[in-house]
Enzyme design. Structure first.
Site, short mmCIF file in Angstrom:
data_model
loop_
_atom_site.label_atom_id
_atom_site.label_comp_id
_atom_site.label_asym_id
_atom_site.label_seq_id
_atom_site.Cartn_x
_atom_site.Cartn_y
_atom_site.Cartn_z
N HIS A 1 4.69 5.05 2.12
CA HIS A 1 3.56 4.50 2.42
C HIS A 1 2.41 5.42 2.50
CE1 HIS A 1 0.80 1.53 4.26
NE2 HIS A 1 1.65 0.43 4.13
N HIS A 2 1.20 4.93 2.04
CA HIS A 2 -0.16 5.58 2.01
C HIS A 2 -0.52 5.98 3.45
CE1 HIS A 2 -4.09 7.19 0.87
NE2 HIS A 2 -3.36 7.07 -0.69
N ALA A 3 -0.09 5.21 4.42
CA ALA A 3 -0.72 5.57 5.83
C ALA A 3 0.07 6.82 6.36
CB ALA A 3 -0.26 4.36 6.76
N MET B 1 0.86 -1.18 -0.15
CA MET B 1 0.01 0.13 -0.14
C MET B 1 0.84 1.21 -0.08
SD MET B 1 -3.13 -0.93 -0.21
CE MET B 1 -4.04 0.39 0.17
N ASP C 1 -7.42 12.35 -4.18
CA ASP C 1 -6.62 11.03 -3.96
C ASP C 1 -7.48 9.89 -3.72
OD1 ASP C 1 -3.92 9.32 -3.34
OD2 ASP C 1 -5.51 8.86 -2.10
#
Lengths: 461, 461
Positions: free
Chosen positions: A138-140, A21, A189
């Site tokens: 990372h998308h987090a 991710m 996004d």
């Protein structure tokens, strides 16, 4: 240690070997005049000497710790810059092909959760006096749009500016990146929409859920068709293929002017023509048209200068790509009308409704990897196509002109191909990220995108 | 589809992001006379044209499928050779340092379980007219010793032999590698001992367990000490550091002759001296000596030419490394005696007892990653050091002379450093694989190994 919001944790929980991710960005630079053979090595060494690392790039996840399985953010007090900032070489002959192969491999490996969730690789060995960087985050930590914007925001419009610092080092020209609360001002996004959905809907009662369900039925109704099963909507593997190329915005604008459509419509028509031919070549064109999921900013200016929706809502529009139609002009017209209809669905909705409606087709992403939970939702679309506005003027990294910047996004279970485009100076930059097994010969799509644009030009200009 | 033995599945079940369960080999080759700048690219292209892939390299895991959580092997009918056989370049200046950095990164990423569990990378850009290959294979497919042997067995002793095929393509000079049943004829692989233990002990009653427990107490008693807590015995992360170098066997033999010890004793003494100084430099030398786990073949020839134990049993010997002793000669003597005592423990034991006893200290490896299960066994040793016999004569790959071959092994939870050495021609080749976070500046150990050997030479020769 700060407990992460459920919505950020989700990107860690949903991650699997099959779909890391993280998002990425590939930047291509010209070597400045007089650069010697050690220019890139020296640059790498200088980067390692940057000791100032902004808090965002020092955070690492810890967990799960919360009652809902959330992760926490903790500070990495042993930050190992040499781990994060890497130096790679290309094998001969150092073409874009070798660069894309390396980038595909780098994008296909998981980030180390024991460290801050980012990597930056500076790449030498490209022909034609160029070098490249590949960034991975990372998308987090940061959504794809913000990540792409951060990459741009650290560069300078001044070729003589020698004070440009790397993205992980303060100061940059904008301070939004350490404040996740300002995300809603970003361009769309798609994965952030899932977050927003969970955040806004969680805890609401059945009445709100009913509104959302009704709105979804309404959107489905306007489509008057359903996404066919396609080669892109299958389980995927962890390996990636990445293809990237830029097209002059002026060519795309000219087609738009001649047809009364937008740059975004023409971009979608390019994708449509390319995907159609790609699937024909593989003998796998479905007999119903592909449906694209297109995140769009729904901010519309009223005569009073205000926005019709409160704030900058992101709507996910399901667009008929008309891939069954052999006529390029007819495909463009269908796409244009489909986008108009898609936007109209959102007219008069509340922000919550817009967000919830947009997130529904993306929910399988969030729940897809919980073991034993089978996703019962049929695929609502075939391919995600995002257009992220980028810098309008040429940018420089301490004198090195950026030739291009290409986004790498996240294929996931049932969505083996992602197309993200971004504008840069006078170019529209395409980044195609696919599952290596499911999407063979991804590079071919670049040639087909060119063919597709040429067909439109021949028919219209 | 064939159900995998529990013992092979174990290596897939025990695998985590923090400790990938693959082994590796780094081979260094001289470019043959007259090799042009495209030699490595051409070689890569030829490798991709190899369509014959042996069954072992076509198998991929599927599962879990069995009642005990086993995986199955299935044939990959979409084998994508371009995925497995890669071409990489080094950045300038193309020293061994850049090669080891790349190798460390390659060794720190997980293999893709959707594909056969191996990768092969051919690497150009090395100075001094050389190129390299890095091979990576999952332990569930082939144990480290067999993997290393396979790499060697495909090469030729004849510099003019142009019929050398890659390891994944038949035929090779030996056929053992598609027959896992013949593993017991291999030299010692420590992780294979865990397999053997599980295979032989599983299903036995409490009486057998008692024998094993008693034997373990006996070995512990002979040690008269316990492994101290050390910087190497902590949880680890997934990133790796790899360091490698060869030393002339003759230097090591000379020290052995002068002291009445074996090549293996001297190798262990080199490691002891180097680890001692490394920990002193970091201010982390424990006040009790480090204990090494050393897998040894216990085949001993009787006058009648038979072996004392039935077959070729592998014993894991716990060796006192004497790291608290500042005198290099005294350390060597302690190590020599400790190894003799360790072997004596196994004297007269049955094969099952030998295997079970050897596997006990390794069991945390097998159970360490089952969520929620805390390992209660205290660390029985501090570092694993294996010595794998290798080819005695120089080998060639279609005219390219192999200069060296260095093994990469598996650090795991509580065991952050692995040292594996192998002999090749007239050299003893050291491969040090460590957790990047836990074992900083691993390269320094190479200089310290040289110092350690020099100290022994000064004292003894």
């Amino acid at each position: 240690m700060a407990i992460m919001p459920v919505t950020d944790s989700m990107f860690l929980l949903a991650e699997a070997r099959e779909h890391p991710m993280h998002v990425g960005g590939l930047q291509l630079f010209e070597l400045p005049d007089g650069a010697g053979p050690d220019y890139v090595s020296d640059l790498h060494r200088q980067l390692l000497e940057t000791v100032d690392v902004r808090p965002l790039f020092r955070r690492r996840p810890r967990g799960p710790v919360g009652v809902l399985g959330q992760f926490a953010w903790t500070n990495d007090d042993q930050l190992d810059v040499e781990y994060h900032v890497r130096h790679s070489g290309l094998p001969r002959p150092g073409r874009i092909r070798e660069l894309l192969e390396l980038t595909s491999r780098l994008h296909g490996t998981l980030l180390d959760r024991h460290r801050p969730l980012w990597e930056f690789t500076i790449i030498e060995g490209l022909g034609d006096n160029r070098f490249a960087t590949y960034s991975k985050i990372h998308h987090a930590l940061l959504d794809g749009v913000s990540a792409l914007r951060l990459l741009g925001s650290t560069l300078s419009e001044d070729p003589d500016d020698r004070g440009v610092r790397p993205p992980w080092s303060p100061p940059v020209r904008t301070d939004v990146f350490d404040r996740p609360g300002r995300r809603d001002a970003d361009p769309p996004d798609p994965f952030a929409a899932v977050s927003a959905f969970v955040k806004e809907v969680a805890g609401l009662g059945s009445a709100a859920a009913r509104v959302v369900n009704e709105a979804f039925r309404e959107q489905s109704a306007t489509l008057a068709f359903q996404a066919p099963k396609s080669m892109f909507n299958v389980p995927i593997t962890g390996a990636r293929r990445f293809a990237a190329q830029g097209w002059p915005l002026e060519r795309i604008r000219a087609v738009g002017r001649a047809s009364g459509t937008t740059v975004n419509d023409v971009m979608l028509a390019m994708c449509s023509g390319a995907l159609r031919q790609y699937m024909i070549d593989l003998g796998r064109l479905p007999d119903r048209p592909l449906v694209a999921a297109v995140p769009m900013s729904l901010r519309t200016r009223t005569p009073a200068g205000e926005t019709a929706l409160g704030g900058n809502a992101i709507g996910l529009i399901l667009c008929d790509l008309a891939t069954t139609d052999p006529d390029p002009t007819a495909r463009l017209r269908t796409i244009h009308e489909s986008m108009l209809r898609g936007k109209a669905v959102y007219h008069g909705m509340s922000r919550l409704q817009v967000t919830a409606l947009s997130a529904i087709p993306l929910v399988p992403l969030a729940i897809g990897t919980i073991p034993g939970l089978t996703t019962v939702t049929p695929p609502a679309f075939n391919v995600m196509i995002s257009n992220v506005p980028g810098p309008r003027r040429p940018l420089y990294w301490n004198g090195a002109r950026m030739q291009g910047v290409y986004p790498l996004s996240i294929p996931y279970e049932g969505q083996a191909l992602n197309i993200t485009v971004t504008s840069y100076a006078e170019s529209l930059e395409f980044g195609l990220t696919g599952c290596r097994r499911t999407v063979p010969h991804l590079q071919r799509l670049l040639g087909l995108l060119e063919e597709s644009l040429t067909d439109l030009e021949k028919a219209l200009c």
